[in-house]
Design a protein around this motif. Structure first.
Motif, PDB file in Angstrom:
ATOM      1  N   GLY A  44      42.917   1.642  52.943  1.00 26.29           N
ATOM      2  CA  GLY A  44      42.248   2.101  54.151  1.00 26.29           C
ATOM      3  C   GLY A  44      43.210   2.100  55.319  1.00 26.29           C
ATOM      4  N   ILE A  45      42.926   2.943  56.322  1.00 26.19           N
ATOM      5  CA  ILE A  45      43.847   3.047  57.454  1.00 26.19           C
ATOM      6  C   ILE A  45      43.882   1.747  58.247  1.00 26.19           C
ATOM      7  CG2 ILE A  45      44.398   4.270  59.579  1.00 26.19           C
ATOM      8  CD1 ILE A  45      42.942   6.691  58.425  1.00 26.19           C
ATOM      9  N   ALA A  46      42.698   1.278  58.662  1.00 22.75           N
ATOM     10  CA  ALA A  46      42.655   0.040  59.442  1.00 22.75           C
ATOM     11  C   ALA A  46      43.235  -1.116  58.645  1.00 22.75           C
ATOM     12  CB  ALA A  46      41.220  -0.267  59.877  1.00 22.75           C
ATOM     13  N   LEU A  47      42.888  -1.155  57.354  1.00 21.97           N
ATOM     14  CA  LEU A  47      43.409  -2.224  56.501  1.00 21.97           C
ATOM     15  C   LEU A  47      44.936  -2.176  56.439  1.00 21.97           C
ATOM     16  CD1 LEU A  47      42.911  -4.546  54.498  1.00 21.97           C
ATOM     17  CD2 LEU A  47      42.719  -2.821  52.679  1.00 21.97           C
ATOM     18  N   GLY A  48      45.493  -0.966  56.274  1.00 23.50           N
ATOM     19  CA  GLY A  48      46.948  -0.830  56.204  1.00 23.50           C
ATOM     20  C   GLY A  48      47.628  -1.280  57.483  1.00 23.50           C
ATOM     21  N   ILE A  49      47.033  -0.929  58.628  1.00 18.99           N
ATOM     22  CA  ILE A  49      47.610  -1.344  59.919  1.00 18.99           C
ATOM     23  C   ILE A  49      47.569  -2.868  60.047  1.00 18.99           C
ATOM     24  CG2 ILE A  49      47.299  -1.254  62.423  1.00 18.99           C
ATOM     25  CD1 ILE A  49      46.159   1.607  61.986  1.00 18.99           C
TER      26      ILE A  49
END
Length: 324
Positions: free
Chosen positions: A142-147
């Motif tokens: 996920g994007i938020a998870l990756g950040i």
């Protein structure tokens, strides 16, 4: 010149730079945020990490190349994946703005990721004094998870990401994810700047204080940054009713003293009466960004989602800096 792992570590030794994680999604907002924020932290000689998060195995087109060759082309920015293209554009803009040079030494890195043929890849550009600009293409569920994973892997002082629609339309799953910026702001271990229409020549920062210890730490941090980066500050403290006006004025006076002690220019002060979220957003329209402490007087992180800071971040039309 390409550096070995050992040469990179020697170059970094003893360097404790201000570190900023810029989340690039290819939108104009993300490049505007990069331009404004890179200028803001330029006097700090900050390390800059440009991050693009992509889903596992999504969009990979190696054109029949062997994986090893495709991986090398990725590190050389020779593959036409969206993330590669966006990161390369961000790097070229930093060179254009004078934030880095095109002859810095570099180090390439790769990490395997289960289920993805190309994995995580990065190129670190570094000066002889140890200042870095890193381009990283990261795989995550996920994007938020990756950040947030990246924020946990390396210590950062600030995360910058645009509140653009592009985050919401990424093909991680078939459902809209309208809250990437909010998720990062809630769970980040460091300060987060949610950028909306940031311009290089702004009108200073609006600093919010409620007189709490956390908000005065925010005032001090903003004053230190303003002193180094040479931008003016304005202060606001909102009274919910007439009985709180004296307290609001006292809060502003203490913030003024902190800022003046550091020799920073104060443009305006405000003590309006009314709903704090509405008043801060209204006054904040005249500034490049609104700066708030994450929880204010509540003092507990778990209350952040119901806090003034969270509501301002959600509803403001311009940029919001949540300081931790």
């Amino acid at each position: 010149m390409e550096l070995t792992d050992k040469e990179l570590e020697e170059r970094r030794e003893g360097v404790q730079a201000f570190r900023v994680l810029f989340c690039i999604d290819g939108s104009e907002e993300s490049y505007q945020a990069l331009q404004y924020s890179a200028t803001m932290v330029h006097p700090l000689e900050a390390d800059i990490v440009l991050l693009y998060v992509r889903p596992i195995d999504h969009g990979l087109r190696t054109g029949g190349l062997q994986i090893s060759v495709a991986r090398q082309k990725m590190l050389d920015w020779g593959l036409e994946l969206p993330g590669i293209r966006y990161l390369k554009k961000a790097r070229d803009k930093l060179i254009e703005w004078g934030e880095m040079a095109d002859d810095w030494d570099y180090h390439q890195a790769h990490a395997d990721v289960a289920g993805d043929p190309l994995g995580n890849n990065s190129v670190e550009y570094i000066t002889k004094s140890g200042r870095e600009v890193v381009l990283e293409l990261k795989v995550s569920a996920g994007i938020a998870l990756g950040i947030l994973e990246k924020a946990e892997e390396s210590q950062f002082d600030l995360i910058v990401l645009g509140a653009s629609e592009r985050w919401q339309s990424a093909n991680f799953n078939p459902f809209r994810d309208p809250a990437v910026a909010e998720k990062v702001a809630v769970h980040s271990p460091c300060s987060v700047l949610i950028a909306r229409a940031l311009r290089r020549t702004g009108h200073g920062h609006l600093v919010c204080t409620d007189g709490s210890e956390r908000s005065e730490i925010l005032v001090n941090k903003e004053a230190l940054l303003a002193k180094k980066s040479n931008f003016p500050l304005s202060i606001i403290s909102v009274a919910r009713d007439e009985d709180e006006v004296i307290v609001a004025k006292e809060s502003v006076s203490r913030a003024e003293a902190i800022i003046r002690d550091l020799g920073v220019k104060i443009e305006n002060t405000y003590t309006p009466v009314g709903d704090p979220v509405r008043e801060i957003i209204e006054v904040g329209k005249n500034y490049s960004l609104i700066a708030l402490a994450d929880t204010g007087k509540t003092g507990l992180r778990k209350f952040f989602m119901g806090s003034v800071a969270f509501q301002v971040m959600e509803h403001a039309e311009n940029s919001v800096l949540v300081v931790r």
